[in-house]
Design a protein around this motif. Structure first.
Motif, PDB file in Angstrom:
ATOM      1  N   ARG A 173       0.831  -1.208   0.000  1.00  0.00           N
ATOM      2  CA  ARG A 173       0.000   0.000   0.000  1.00  0.00           C
ATOM      3  C   ARG A 173       0.867   1.259   0.000  1.00  0.00           C
ATOM      4  N   ASN A 215       2.351   1.973  -3.365  1.00  0.00           N
ATOM      5  CA  ASN A 215       1.388   2.557  -4.299  1.00  0.00           C
ATOM      6  C   ASN A 215       1.102   4.023  -3.982  1.00  0.00           C
ATOM      7  N   GLU A 216       1.132   4.376  -2.702  1.00  0.00           N
ATOM      8  CA  GLU A 216       0.959   5.779  -2.336  1.00  0.00           C
ATOM      9  C   GLU A 216       2.106   6.619  -2.910  1.00  0.00           C
ATOM     10  N   ARG A 236       3.800   5.830  -5.598  1.00  0.00           N
ATOM     11  CA  ARG A 236       3.581   5.891  -7.049  1.00  0.00           C
ATOM     12  C   ARG A 236       2.563   6.987  -7.395  1.00  0.00           C
ATOM     13  N   LYS A 237       1.461   7.032  -6.641  1.00  0.00           N
ATOM     14  CA  LYS A 237       0.454   8.067  -6.900  1.00  0.00           C
ATOM     15  C   LYS A 237       1.010   9.466  -6.689  1.00  0.00           C
ATOM     16  N   GLU A 293      -0.546   2.828 -10.227  1.00  0.00           N
ATOM     17  CA  GLU A 293      -0.425   1.861  -9.150  1.00  0.00           C
ATOM     18  C   GLU A 293      -0.147   0.460  -9.708  1.00  0.00           C
ATOM     19  N   GLU A 294       0.430  -0.385  -8.878  1.00  0.00           N
ATOM     20  CA  GLU A 294       0.691  -1.780  -9.264  1.00  0.00           C
ATOM     21  C   GLU A 294       0.025  -2.723  -8.283  1.00  0.00           C
TER      22      GLU A 294
END
Length: 239
Positions: free
Chosen positions: A225, A228-229, A231-232, A238-239
């Motif tokens: 998680r 992904n944060e 990445r955003k 996201e992956e």
């Protein structure tokens, strides 16, 4: 910034060059003039059709006609390279005093249709919206850069006071409505990513090492998680 396109603007250009459409560039657009047709019951389509039939009989014109069903542009302004429309007589000087230019050379003209079977409240919504959109397109301030025709030629004209009266609105109410429409229709650009892709991926690399070092599904889910944060935050998918 983007502008919410609530309504379609239909291009239905007058034949030109002609008296009503001289095909001369508008350079630049400095303000807008709010008109009404003064012809109760006549729709946008019927006004434009009349202008086309009489295009070589007289020079009076406008860029857009608005009723409860359509917004029709008969001289390019919002749907094509902007051209001049002759909608304020040249021998008045109020436009020059207020904006430093003649309205015919430097202003867009929008006509409100009303009366008869036209639903004025619906026509007014489109009128306000298209004026707000014109202000957006040309970088104008809706509170200061819109003039009623009567303001520029008070000895001869009263528009758009009559349809506003029928709506129970003052000119000040009208200008505020346009300003409110502008504010609600403009969407700010998204902020730039606060984290660079390079830095985000470095942090994700460290998280990956931690992810692989533990044998705990809940902990691994949390590391995933967090990755992904990052990445955003850096504008990555996201992956």
């Amino acid at each position: 910034m983007a502008f919410t396109m609530k309504y379609e603007i239909v291009p239905r250009y007058l034949t030109g060059p002609s008296q009503r459409r001289p095909v001369l560039a508008l350079d630049p657009c400095r303000f807008m003039v709010a008109h009404d047709t003064g012809n109760p019951g006549a729709t946008a389509a019927s006004n434009v059709a009349y202008y086309e039939r009489t295009r070589n009989d007289m020079s009076a014109s406008a860029h857009l006609f608005v009723d409860d069903r359509e917004i029709i542009e008969c001289i390019p302004f919002l749907t094509g390279a902007p051209e001049k429309a002759y909608h304020v007589v040249y021998n008045v000087t109020t436009d020059n005093d207020r904006y430093g230019a003649d309205a015919n050379d430097a202003a867009g003209a929008v006509e409100l249709c009303y009366g008869g079977s036209i639903n004025l409240a619906e026509a007014y919504k489109r009128y306000v919206w298209v004026l707000a959109y014109a202000c957006y397109r040309y970088g104008l301030n809706p509170e200061t850069d819109i003039a009623g025709h009567y303001m520029l030629d008070p000895a001869r004209r009263t528009d758009p006071k009559e349809p506003l009266r029928l709506l129970g609105k003052s000119v000040e109410d009208f200008l505020q409505d346009v300003a409110d429409e502008y504010a609600s229709s403009v969407t700010p650009d998204p902020p730039d990513a606060p984290l660079s892709v390079e830095d985000a991926n470095k942090l994700i690399h460290f998280l990956s090492a931690s992810y692989l070092a533990i044998d705990d599904a809940e902990g691994q889910a949390e590391f995933h998680r967090l990755a992904n944060e990052l990445r955003k935050a850096s504008g990555q998918p996201e992956e």
